[in-house]
Enzyme design. Structure first.
Site, PDB file in Angstrom:
ATOM      1  N   LYS A 355       0.842  -1.201   0.000  1.00  0.00           N
ATOM      2  CA  LYS A 355       0.000   0.000   0.000  1.00  0.00           C
ATOM      3  C   LYS A 355       0.879   1.254   0.000  1.00  0.00           C
ATOM      4  O   LYS A 355       2.079   1.166   0.280  1.00  0.00           O
ATOM      5  CB  LYS A 355      -0.920  -0.016   1.229  1.00  0.00           C
ATOM      6  CG  LYS A 355      -0.189   0.036   2.561  1.00  0.00           C
ATOM      7  CD  LYS A 355      -1.138  -0.222   3.720  1.00  0.00           C
ATOM      8  CE  LYS A 355      -0.394  -0.165   5.047  1.00  0.00           C
ATOM      9  NZ  LYS A 355      -1.210  -0.624   6.172  1.00  0.00           N
ATOM     10  N   ARG A 449     -10.694  -0.207  14.820  1.00  0.00           N
ATOM     11  CA  ARG A 449     -10.628   0.565  13.578  1.00  0.00           C
ATOM     12  C   ARG A 449     -11.699  -0.053  12.692  1.00  0.00           C
ATOM     13  O   ARG A 449     -12.872   0.124  12.950  1.00  0.00           O
ATOM     14  CB  ARG A 449      -9.217   0.480  12.983  1.00  0.00           C
ATOM     15  CG  ARG A 449      -8.926   1.530  11.944  1.00  0.00           C
ATOM     16  CD  ARG A 449      -7.461   1.573  11.527  1.00  0.00           C
ATOM     17  NE  ARG A 449      -7.000   0.341  10.877  1.00  0.00           N
ATOM     18  CZ  ARG A 449      -5.756   0.161  10.425  1.00  0.00           C
ATOM     19  NH1 ARG A 449      -4.857   1.120  10.561  1.00  0.00           N
ATOM     20  NH2 ARG A 449      -5.403  -0.972   9.846  1.00  0.00           N
ATOM     21  N   HIS A 477      -6.354  -7.280  13.143  1.00  0.00           N
ATOM     22  CA  HIS A 477      -5.141  -6.468  13.173  1.00  0.00           C
ATOM     23  C   HIS A 477      -4.803  -6.150  14.630  1.00  0.00           C
ATOM     24  O   HIS A 477      -5.697  -5.847  15.413  1.00  0.00           O
ATOM     25  CB  HIS A 477      -5.399  -5.180  12.382  1.00  0.00           C
ATOM     26  CG  HIS A 477      -4.141  -4.468  11.977  1.00  0.00           C
ATOM     27  ND1 HIS A 477      -3.044  -5.106  11.457  1.00  0.00           N
ATOM     28  CD2 HIS A 477      -3.821  -3.146  11.991  1.00  0.00           C
ATOM     29  CE1 HIS A 477      -2.103  -4.219  11.176  1.00  0.00           C
ATOM     30  NE2 HIS A 477      -2.549  -3.022  11.500  1.00  0.00           N
ATOM     31  N   ARG A 536       0.551 -10.572   6.966  1.00  0.00           N
ATOM     32  CA  ARG A 536       0.545  -9.360   6.131  1.00  0.00           C
ATOM     33  C   ARG A 536       1.739  -8.496   6.516  1.00  0.00           C
ATOM     34  O   ARG A 536       1.711  -7.813   7.525  1.00  0.00           O
ATOM     35  CB  ARG A 536      -0.741  -8.551   6.373  1.00  0.00           C
ATOM     36  CG  ARG A 536      -2.029  -9.302   6.157  1.00  0.00           C
ATOM     37  CD  ARG A 536      -3.214  -8.392   6.423  1.00  0.00           C
ATOM     38  NE  ARG A 536      -3.169  -7.761   7.727  1.00  0.00           N
ATOM     39  CZ  ARG A 536      -3.669  -8.289   8.835  1.00  0.00           C
ATOM     40  NH1 ARG A 536      -4.255  -9.472   8.809  1.00  0.00           N
ATOM     41  NH2 ARG A 536      -3.589  -7.640   9.979  1.00  0.00           N
ATOM     42  N   TYR A 581      16.516  31.569   4.396  1.00  0.00           N
ATOM     43  CA  TYR A 581      15.356  32.304   4.893  1.00  0.00           C
ATOM     44  C   TYR A 581      15.514  32.626   6.375  1.00  0.00           C
ATOM     45  O   TYR A 581      16.022  31.802   7.142  1.00  0.00           O
ATOM     46  CB  TYR A 581      14.088  31.460   4.722  1.00  0.00           C
ATOM     47  CG  TYR A 581      13.626  31.366   3.299  1.00  0.00           C
ATOM     48  CD1 TYR A 581      13.346  32.500   2.549  1.00  0.00           C
ATOM     49  CD2 TYR A 581      13.443  30.121   2.703  1.00  0.00           C
ATOM     50  CE1 TYR A 581      12.914  32.401   1.242  1.00  0.00           C
ATOM     51  CE2 TYR A 581      13.003  30.008   1.395  1.00  0.00           C
ATOM     52  CZ  TYR A 581      12.744  31.158   0.667  1.00  0.00           C
ATOM     53  OH  TYR A 581      12.310  31.058  -0.619  1.00  0.00           O
ATOM     54  N   CYS A 629      14.420  24.736   2.680  1.00  0.00           N
ATOM     55  CA  CYS A 629      13.526  25.354   1.693  1.00  0.00           C
ATOM     56  C   CYS A 629      12.633  24.279   1.088  1.00  0.00           C
ATOM     57  O   CYS A 629      12.774  23.094   1.382  1.00  0.00           O
ATOM     58  CB  CYS A 629      14.327  26.018   0.582  1.00  0.00           C
ATOM     59  SG  CYS A 629      15.574  27.140   1.178  1.00  0.00           S
ATOM     60  N   ASP A 631      12.640  23.192  -1.956  1.00  0.00           N
ATOM     61  CA  ASP A 631      13.313  22.308  -2.905  1.00  0.00           C
ATOM     62  C   ASP A 631      14.806  22.146  -2.648  1.00  0.00           C
ATOM     63  O   ASP A 631      15.477  21.437  -3.364  1.00  0.00           O
ATOM     64  CB  ASP A 631      13.152  22.862  -4.332  1.00  0.00           C
ATOM     65  CG  ASP A 631      11.786  23.453  -4.541  1.00  0.00           C
ATOM     66  OD1 ASP A 631      10.817  22.694  -4.430  1.00  0.00           O
ATOM     67  OD2 ASP A 631      11.691  24.674  -4.775  1.00  0.00           O
TER      68      ASP A 631
HETATM   69  C1  LIG Z   1      -0.532  -1.528   6.899  1.00  0.00           C
HETATM   70  C2  LIG Z   1      -1.108  -2.755   7.364  1.00  0.00           C
HETATM   71  C3  LIG Z   1      -0.314  -3.911   7.510  1.00  0.00           C
HETATM   72  C4  LIG Z   1       1.186  -3.892   7.351  1.00  0.00           C
HETATM   73  O1  LIG Z   1       1.755  -3.353   8.506  1.00  0.00           O
HETATM   74  P1  LIG Z   1       3.326  -3.346   8.775  1.00  0.00           P
HETATM   75  O2  LIG Z   1       3.454  -2.994  10.205  1.00  0.00           O
HETATM   76  O3  LIG Z   1       3.900  -2.328   7.897  1.00  0.00           O
HETATM   77  O4  LIG Z   1       3.836  -4.692   8.468  1.00  0.00           O
HETATM   78  C5  LIG Z   1      -0.946  -5.083   7.830  1.00  0.00           C
HETATM   79  N1  LIG Z   1      -2.275  -5.124   8.019  1.00  0.00           N
HETATM   80  C6  LIG Z   1      -3.066  -4.047   7.919  1.00  0.00           C
HETATM   81  C7  LIG Z   1      -4.522  -4.170   8.152  1.00  0.00           C
HETATM   82  C8  LIG Z   1      -2.508  -2.821   7.598  1.00  0.00           C
HETATM   83  O5  LIG Z   1      -3.275  -1.742   7.514  1.00  0.00           O
END
Ligand SMILES: *Cc1c(COP(=O)(O)O)cnc(C)c1O
Length: 691
Positions: A355, A449, A477, A536, A581, A629, A631
């Protein structure tokens, strides 16, 4: 919303153009179909060289022909090298009849059959540059007339010589040059087409190209039928075709592909040598029939050139000239994927989380590399990310972790994506679209969440009664798997218990959960093996931790991303002078300052200099000073050697020093996930060629 991905199309097409040139010189289809071969090598492939001229013209005009001197010098040097390279073949074949003949070939025809290109580039670019001073339209008109004159001596020769005056003209001309396809008649028009930089809409370009290419094909076959061609490089429709093709590529062109550039040049330069070697080797071993076969020669030439490119990229890796860039190590990414997969229990697969453009690494190239390393499942944040992966040809499971509007269910089906069910209502609405969407049910076990509450058995069972859903998996999660204090560990244990209790209940109730998963990177690092089918993994895949905190099971991972930017200016300030600046930096002593071309618009926090930010230059740490700055930023290099053009390292290794993502993120007051994923799109990406 649908942002089109841009790619270095102009550079990529150079490779195809060089391959087409190799086809012209081998006639790969001739053994089977002379008509097909004519189409491939005498019509389609005739786009190749004009394309090279056009790209050169485009870039020369883009900076108002300021680099024409350098361009001509470089072309001349390259030509000189090629002349030497082909001298052995010239001598073997007894090509030169004397010094004047050599000189004539050197300046007009080229000393070997493909080397006409270089005298044509040099004269053509020079003429186009001079003509361009007259204005775009007059220049194009004059070059167009020259092209017509060339056409008369090329594929229309049999027709033009019917007119006695023209016959005398061409007869005289061919005393000096062998062809009209050269820097006078042929090249200037294409340089000027490129210089004009026409860019029409995609539809116009595509339609224009198809029509003009069809016309050119008809023209080619017609002339062939008439038998009037003296040579077959030039067609009436070729400039038009080139114009539309170039517009088509330019419209989606972004960035550079240096390896493609080098390979195309390499292939162009060496293919006649490769053909000669392959022929003589084959004649001795495989027989004359194979040796004379065009397809064999063509494949051998490509293979040998690719091998040479491999050697070049190993010994002389290319560096971009960009102002600032991300350097990505594909081998490190593949290595991490293998290490992570090996750390998972039997039956559990790595799901690569790509992602947010693979945490700033580039989702498509990263996913491609991971596929090659054997990864078969990916996770994206939203529909557009997932579709982009599919469009880039990424196969396997792609799970969308975030919410997708139910109305987009047809997209999910069309692109064979798997959707996380965000809550009961989301599941119902998705099912109502009747698209038989593949889903994983998100369970809320304490993160609060997304997800259906793990205890809500009715809601879960209800999803299984919906015919519009195909439930392939169930996941959750963890909220504090990165923390090792007693409280957090207890919370994680409770989340795990809720999760597995629910899975057990589902199985006993005849609700097949499919593939279950709960671990992300910290779940893998801090928990013992889990009885899951996926893990994941995001940040660990990129070889870094989120922060410098303790983890229980360290793995041998390698950082994938380095961040570098160019030093563009160096100056000395006297004691007391100020810079930037707000005059935020004041020199206490005589100070050498470097301006490095990266800034907060590239994703760095503006107060990094005040937080102790540093860059590495030639293996030395140099402090950032003053205000960053948009850039650019200022670096104190009094204790280091640095010159404009040098690459400063903001993240990664340089000599014996290293700035880790974890250290930089800590300095920025955030985690590496944020730091990396925020790096701006303006930073090009450069994948280090693998060993
Ligand atoms: C982003 C995300 C992950 C990956 O998390 P990491 O800590 O980067 O490995 C896994 N599961 C869900 C639901 C996420 O949103």
């Amino acid at each position: 919303m649908t942002e089109r991905k841009k790619t270095p199309l102009l550079d990529n097409f150079r490779v195809w153009a060089a391959v087409l040139v190799a086809a012209i010189h081998t006639s790969p289809l001739a053994a089977w179909t002379s008509l097909g071969d004519f189409f491939l090598t005498r019509i389609l492939a005739r786009l190749a060289v004009p394309f090279f001229f056009t790209v050169s013209g485009y870039f020369l005009a883009k900076n108002e022909w300021r680099s024409i001197g350098r361009f001509l010098k470089k072309s001349a040097l390259l030509y000189g090298a090629c002349v030497l390279l082909y001298l052995p073949l010239n001598l073997l074949a007894g090509h030169f009849s004397g010094p004047t003949d050599f000189l004539r070939r050197l300046t007009v025809d080229g000393t070997f059959y493909h080397l006409w290109y270089f005298p044509a580039v040099i004269l053509g670019a020079f003429l186009a540059w001079q003509l361009s001073r007259l204005g775009r339209i007059p220049a194009l008109c004059i070059a167009g007339v020259l092209y017509l004159a060339g056409l008369g001596g090329d594929s229309y020769y049999g027709l033009t010589v019917q007119i006695p005056a023209l016959e005398r003209f061409y007869t005289a001309f061919f005393q000096i040059a062998s062809y009209t396809r050269n820097g006078l008649f042929f090249a200037p028009l294409f340089f000027l087409i490129g210089a004009a930089g026409y860019r029409w809409s995609r539809r116009v370009s595509r339609t224009g190209f198809l029509i003009s290419f069809a016309a050119m094909s008809a023209e080619g076959f017609w002339l062939r039928g008439l038998g009037v061609q003296r040579h077959d490089s030039m067609y009436l429709f070729l400039p038009l075709c080139t114009m539309f093709l170039f517009s088509l590529l330019l419209g989606k062109n972004q960035g550079q592909n240096l390896p493609a550039r080098r390979f195309s040049l390499l292939l162009f330069v060496v293919h006649p040598w490769c053909i000669a070697i392959a022929r003589s080797a084959a004649a001795r071993t495989l027989g004359v029939l194979v040796a004379g076969n065009g397809l064999f020669q063509f494949c051998a030439a490509l293979g040998m050139a690719a091998f040479l490119e491999g050697i070049c990229s190993h010994f002389a890796p290319l560096r971009p000239k960009a102002r600032a860039w991300r350097e990505l190590d594909g081998d490190a990414l593949a290595h991490n994927a293998e290490v992570l997969q090996a750390a998972l229990p039997e039956g559990c697969q790595l799901m690569a989380v790509v992602k947010a453009d693979a945490y700033g690494h580039g989702a498509i190239p990263a996913a491609r590399r991971l596929r090659k390393a054997g990864v078969q499942a990916f996770a994206a944040a939203c529909l557009s990310e997932a579709v982009a992966l599919r469009k880039a040809g990424i196969r396997g499971t792609i799970l969308i972790l975030g919410y997708t509007p139910p109305e987009d269910a047809c997209q999910l089906r069309r692109w064979r994506l798997t959707q996380a069910v965000a809550d009961a209502a989301h599941g119902q609405a998705l099912a109502a679209q009747n698209q038989a969407v593949h889903v994983h049910i998100a369970l809320d076990t304490g993160m609060h969440r997304l997800g259906i509450s793990a205890g809500d058995q009715d809601a879960i069972a209800a999803l299984y009664r919906l015919r519009g859903l195909k439930i392939d998996g169930v996941f959750s999660h963890l909220a504090v798997s990165d923390c090792l204090d007693a409280d957090s560990k207890a919370y994680t244990a409770q989340q795990l218990k809720r999760f597995y209790d629910t899975i057990t209940w589902m199985r006993s109730s005849g609700l097949n959960p499919g593939r279950v998963h709960i671990q992300a990177s910290y779940g893998l690092w801090n928990l013992p093996e889990q009885p899951c089918q996926y893990a994941r993994i995001g940040i660990a895949l990129y070889g870094v931790q989120s922060d410098r905190g303790e983890i229980l099971h360290k793995l041998d991972l390698q950082p994938v991303l380095s961040l570098r930017a160019r030093v563009v200016h160096v100056q000395t300030l006297a004691a007391g002078e100020t810079a930037g600046y707000g005059r935020a930096f004041q020199a206490e002593r005589e100070t050498r300052l470097a301006v490095v071309s990266i800034g907060y618009a590239d994703g760095l926090p503006r107060d990094l200099p005040q937080r102790g930010g540093e860059v590495l230059l030639h293996g030395r740490r140099c402090p950032m000073v003053g205000r960053m700055c948009m850039d650019q930023l200022l670096v104190d290099i009094t204790n280091a050697e640095a010159a404009p053009g040098d690459a400063a390292t903001l993240l990664g290794r340089c000599g014996g020093e290293v700035i880790t993502a974890e250290a930089l993120a800590a300095q920025c007051g955030t985690i590496t996930n944020e730091l990396l994923s925020r790096l701006g799109g303006r930073l090009g990406r450069y994948w280090v060629p693998g060993a």
